[in-house]
Write a protein that holds these residues in place. Structure first.
Motif, mmCIF file in Angstrom:
data_model
loop_
_atom_site.group_PDB
_atom_site.id
_atom_site.type_symbol
_atom_site.label_atom_id
_atom_site.label_comp_id
_atom_site.label_asym_id
_atom_site.label_seq_id
_atom_site.Cartn_x
_atom_site.Cartn_y
_atom_site.Cartn_z
ATOM 1 N N GLY A 224 55.387 35.721 52.581
ATOM 2 C CA GLY A 224 54.442 35.357 51.539
ATOM 3 C C GLY A 224 54.216 33.865 51.402
ATOM 4 O O GLY A 224 53.382 33.448 50.603
ATOM 5 N N TYR A 225 54.928 33.051 52.186
ATOM 6 C CA TYR A 225 54.758 31.605 52.109
ATOM 7 C C TYR A 225 54.017 31.127 53.349
ATOM 8 O O TYR A 225 54.497 30.299 54.099
ATOM 9 C CB TYR A 225 56.119 30.902 51.984
ATOM 10 N N ASP A 226 52.840 31.716 53.574
ATOM 11 C CA ASP A 226 52.073 31.342 54.749
ATOM 12 C C ASP A 226 51.280 30.069 54.464
ATOM 13 O O ASP A 226 50.955 29.749 53.336
ATOM 14 C CB ASP A 226 51.139 32.480 55.174
ATOM 15 N N GLY A 227 50.975 29.345 55.523
ATOM 16 C CA GLY A 227 50.201 28.131 55.378
ATOM 17 C C GLY A 227 50.937 26.911 55.879
ATOM 18 O O GLY A 227 52.034 27.002 56.429
ATOM 19 N N THR A 228 50.322 25.764 55.679
ATOM 20 C CA THR A 228 50.863 24.490 56.138
ATOM 21 C C THR A 228 51.626 23.819 55.006
ATOM 22 O O THR A 228 51.130 23.711 53.890
ATOM 23 C CB THR A 228 49.719 23.573 56.598
ATOM 24 N N LEU A 229 52.851 23.372 55.296
ATOM 25 C CA LEU A 229 53.647 22.725 54.270
ATOM 26 C C LEU A 229 53.059 21.369 53.921
ATOM 27 O O LEU A 229 52.768 20.575 54.795
ATOM 28 C CB LEU A 229 55.094 22.591 54.754
ATOM 29 N N ARG A 240 45.462 26.206 39.309
ATOM 30 C CA ARG A 240 44.528 27.070 38.579
ATOM 31 C C ARG A 240 44.162 28.332 39.366
ATOM 32 O O ARG A 240 44.330 28.395 40.583
ATOM 33 C CB ARG A 240 43.274 26.283 38.200
ATOM 34 N N GLN A 241 43.629 29.313 38.614
ATOM 35 C CA GLN A 241 43.287 30.601 39.212
ATOM 36 C C GLN A 241 42.118 30.496 40.176
ATOM 37 O O GLN A 241 42.009 31.298 41.110
ATOM 38 C CB GLN A 241 42.959 31.609 38.105
ATOM 39 N N HIS A 242 41.231 29.536 39.944
ATOM 40 C CA HIS A 242 40.054 29.342 40.781
ATOM 41 C C HIS A 242 39.866 27.844 41.016
ATOM 42 O O HIS A 242 40.438 27.022 40.282
ATOM 43 C CB HIS A 242 38.808 29.945 40.120
ATOM 44 N N PRO A 243 39.058 27.451 41.998
ATOM 45 C CA PRO A 243 38.887 26.015 42.304
ATOM 46 C C PRO A 243 37.940 25.310 41.331
ATOM 47 O O PRO A 243 36.908 24.774 41.715
ATOM 48 C CB PRO A 243 38.348 26.029 43.738
ATOM 49 N N ARG A 245 38.093 23.268 37.107
ATOM 50 C CA ARG A 245 38.961 22.762 36.048
ATOM 51 C C ARG A 245 39.050 23.681 34.835
ATOM 52 O O ARG A 245 40.023 23.606 34.069
ATOM 53 C CB ARG A 245 38.461 21.391 35.585
ATOM 54 N N SER A 246 38.058 24.549 34.622
ATOM 55 C CA SER A 246 38.074 25.422 33.451
ATOM 56 C C SER A 246 38.787 26.741 33.710
ATOM 57 O O SER A 246 38.980 27.533 32.779
ATOM 58 C CB SER A 246 36.640 25.696 32.984
ATOM 59 N N ALA A 247 39.187 26.992 34.938
ATOM 60 C CA ALA A 247 39.891 28.237 35.259
ATOM 61 C C ALA A 247 41.271 28.243 34.617
ATOM 62 O O ALA A 247 41.863 27.191 34.336
ATOM 63 C CB ALA A 247 40.007 28.398 36.775
ATOM 64 N N GLY A 248 41.795 29.434 34.383
ATOM 65 C CA GLY A 248 43.103 29.568 33.775
ATOM 66 C C GLY A 248 44.204 28.956 34.630
ATOM 67 O O GLY A 248 44.117 28.937 35.861
ATOM 68 N N GLN A 249 45.238 28.459 33.964
ATOM 69 C CA GLN A 249 46.352 27.839 34.672
ATOM 70 C C GLN A 249 47.325 28.906 35.169
ATOM 71 O O GLN A 249 47.709 29.812 34.428
ATOM 72 C CB GLN A 249 47.102 26.864 33.766
ATOM 73 N N VAL A 250 47.736 28.755 36.423
ATOM 74 C CA VAL A 250 48.781 29.611 36.986
ATOM 75 C C VAL A 250 50.149 29.011 36.678
ATOM 76 O O VAL A 250 51.081 29.706 36.280
ATOM 77 C CB VAL A 250 48.587 29.765 38.513
ATOM 78 N N THR A 251 50.254 27.695 36.867
ATOM 79 C CA THR A 251 51.485 26.972 36.568
ATOM 80 C C THR A 251 51.161 25.485 36.532
ATOM 81 O O THR A 251 50.023 25.086 36.783
ATOM 82 C CB THR A 251 52.565 27.254 37.635
ATOM 83 N N ARG A 286 52.331 29.224 45.184
ATOM 84 C CA ARG A 286 52.092 29.064 43.749
ATOM 85 C C ARG A 286 51.040 30.032 43.231
ATOM 86 O O ARG A 286 50.850 30.161 42.025
ATOM 87 C CB ARG A 286 51.636 27.627 43.438
ATOM 88 N N GLY A 287 50.338 30.692 44.152
ATOM 89 C CA GLY A 287 49.354 31.687 43.756
ATOM 90 C C GLY A 287 48.152 31.120 43.041
ATOM 91 O O GLY A 287 47.573 31.773 42.161
ATOM 92 N N GLY A 288 47.746 29.887 43.395
ATOM 93 C CA GLY A 288 46.603 29.289 42.739
ATOM 94 C C GLY A 288 46.079 28.081 43.482
ATOM 95 O O GLY A 288 46.552 27.743 44.580
ATOM 96 N N TRP A 289 45.099 27.396 42.863
ATOM 97 C CA TRP A 289 44.365 26.311 43.491
ATOM 98 C C TRP A 289 44.755 24.966 42.889
ATOM 99 O O TRP A 289 45.018 24.856 41.691
ATOM 100 C CB TRP A 289 42.866 26.517 43.294
ATOM 101 N N ILE A 290 44.747 23.941 43.733
ATOM 102 C CA ILE A 290 45.022 22.582 43.296
ATOM 103 C C ILE A 290 43.951 21.660 43.876
ATOM 104 O O ILE A 290 43.512 21.841 45.018
ATOM 105 C CB ILE A 290 46.430 22.123 43.746
#
Length: 505
Positions: A224-229, A240-243, A245-251, A286-290
């Motif tokens: 589940g930790y796929d991708g580039t470090l 956030r949940q979407h890319p 600024r108004s999307a809900g915060q994941v963490t 983190r299950g979200g967008w930064i």
């Protein structure tokens, strides 16, 4: 590796092999203190530690030098350094580092353990970052009673951290432990990597601590930790949940953290920390967008793929997207236009295709393969940072060579820190090892070429092409010099510093 026969002979051979493995340690311990003329694992080590030390020792054998900030590019590996501006003496010591490829202490450890682990386990942070932000990726080594470890508690491949006074907050250096009381380290600007007795480096209470890297299954990369470090920066950064600024915060990320970048795309334009960018990255762990503003590296991360298919998130919110990535905005024309990994239709693979006219950001351009298409012939190619790819200028609206767009350096990579983009002219132009017409030939430029110039100096006077000039420019990507006769511009290039810095020999 030889295949040993079973039976009593196998036991004898194993005992002999064990004794032989221990001999280098004994020899090293008997050798006393000081710098050594060998680099290898001392004693028994895990396969991962062997790979890390093999990678480190390969750089030692190559006499790779220390350069401040070296090894901290988007991916592990040698890179150009930069100036240390923390004090006049540090600036003087690092004066040549922006034109030198190599590693600093943490960049060196990052490279070695990326080769061992198969991915960028340490990330691009400082030695302090690597010590305090390891988390689940690696562990601290403790001594008796939970205190600082002794040398006898260390294993080959461990990372050793030091600071004046031995406090975590003051960490300034790190080394790789070889075993047997020795470390390999990148330690001072313009000097090669060395092997030295550890006691000479941790005396006077300078030892802060030791980190132990992955040693097999307990540290296997979880699913589940796929991708580039990647590594973040800043504090209290929202995921956030979407890319947008108004999307809900994941963490929220409390400080610099290790994250996994699955893909990136254009989202809502954000202005923060003095930067504006519309690139967002999805963090799989983190299950979200930064916003890419908070990821260390360029505005568009070249090693992270573009989100597509089910990974693409269309909820970019108000404020839209734009072309806020690095470079000026231009427009393409035509349909099904190929973007390539290199400025070549032969060697470059297709990264993406533009279905129709598209607004793009262009960061630099260079002369490369000549292409004939749509009734035009042109050898100019432009780099599109948001795609991490090249496009022939035939399909960019504007002149064959775009006015106001700088030249990429000769290798088509980002211009090193402290360097300026220029272009050569003429054919068969010689790049030399020193600023002299009689010096060794590094390479020859077959035609006009975009180059990066880090500095220039007065040296041997040269007469060629009807001009006489004693100015030479240093091209860091080629690690060589070219007479300014062959540089487009004035005899002394405006804005390029003198290679001889006052107060520095």
């Amino acid at each position: 590796m030889r295949t040993l026969r079973r039976g009593a002979g196998l036991v004898a051979l194993m005992v002999t092999a064990l004794l032989l493995a221990l001999l280098p340690t004994t020899a090293a311990q008997a050798a006393g203190t000081g710098e050594q003329n060998w680099c290898a694992v001392q004693g028994i080590a895990s396969p991962e530690a062997h790979r890390a030390i093999d990678a480190a020792c390969a750089e030692w054998r190559a006499r790779t030098v220390y350069t401040w900030g070296g090894g901290h590019g988007p991916a592990p590996g040698q890179s150009y350094g930069t100036w240390d501006l923390s004090s006049p003496s540090h600036f003087e010591e690092t004066a040549l580092d922006p034109q030198t490829r190599g590693f600093d202490c943490s960049g060196f450890a990052r490279w070695a353990w990326s080769r061992a682990a198969g991915y960028d386990i340490l990330g691009g942070g400082t030695a302090w970052d690597m010590y305090v932000n390891g988390g689940r990726k690696y562990q601290q080594v403790h001594g008796a009673g939970g205190g600082k470890p002794a040398v006898s508690d260390m294993q080959p491949g461990d990372l050793v951290y030091t600071a004046v006074g031995g406090q975590v907050k003051d960490i300034t250096h790190m080394m790789i432990y070889l075993g047997g009381g020795y470390v390999v380290e990148a330690y001072q600007s313009q000097l090669p990597i060395r092997v030295i007795d550890i006691n000479s480096r941790i005396s006077d209470n300078r030892l802060v601590g030791v980190s132990r890297m992955p040693q097999g299954s307990p540290f296997t990369e979880p699913t589940g930790y796929d991708g580039t470090l990647q590594v973040t920066w800043g504090t209290d950064v929202a995921v956030r949940q979407h890319p947008n600024r108004s999307a809900g915060q994941v963490t929220r990320l409390s400080g610099p953290d290790i994250v996994y970048a699955k893909c990136q795309q254009r989202g809502e334009r954000v202005t923060a920390e003095g930067y504006t960018n519309d690139a967002w990255t999805y963090l799989s762990n983190r299950g979200g967008w930064i916003s890419n503003i908070f990821l260390r590296g360029p505005a568009w991360l070249p090693e992270v793929p573009t989100c597509s298919g089910s990974d693409y998130d269309a909820q970019i919110g108000p404020g839209g997207g734009g072309n806020a990535t690095q470079g000026g905005a231009y427009g393409t024309w035509g349909t099904d236009v190929a973007l390539r990994s290199q400025p070549s239709t032969v060697n470059g693979t297709t990264v993406a295709r533009l279905a129709g006219p598209t607004s793009v950001a262009v960061s630099c351009q260079m002369h490369a393969q000549s292409v004939t298409s749509e009734g035009y012939t042109n050898d100019a190619w432009s780099y599109l940072p948001q795609y991490g790819a090249w496009i022939t200028n035939i399909y960019l609206k504007g002149d064959a060579w775009l006015a106001g767009v700088p030249a990429c350096d000769g290798r088509g990579t980002a211009t090193p820190v402290g360097a300026h983009a220029y272009s050569t002219w003429g054919t068969g132009v010689t790049i030399r090892s020193t600023p002299s017409a009689g010096a060794g030939v590094v390479t020859r430029l077959s035609g006009p070429t975009g180059v990066a110039v880090s500095c220039q100096k007065h040296a041997e006077s040269v007469t060629a092409e009807g001009y006489t000039n004693d100015t030479w420019s240093y091209l860091p990507e080629y690690q060589g010099w070219v007479s300014n006769i062959y540089m487009k511009g004035d005899a002394w290039l405006n804005g390029v510093r003198n290679c001889v810095i006052p107060g520095v020999s």
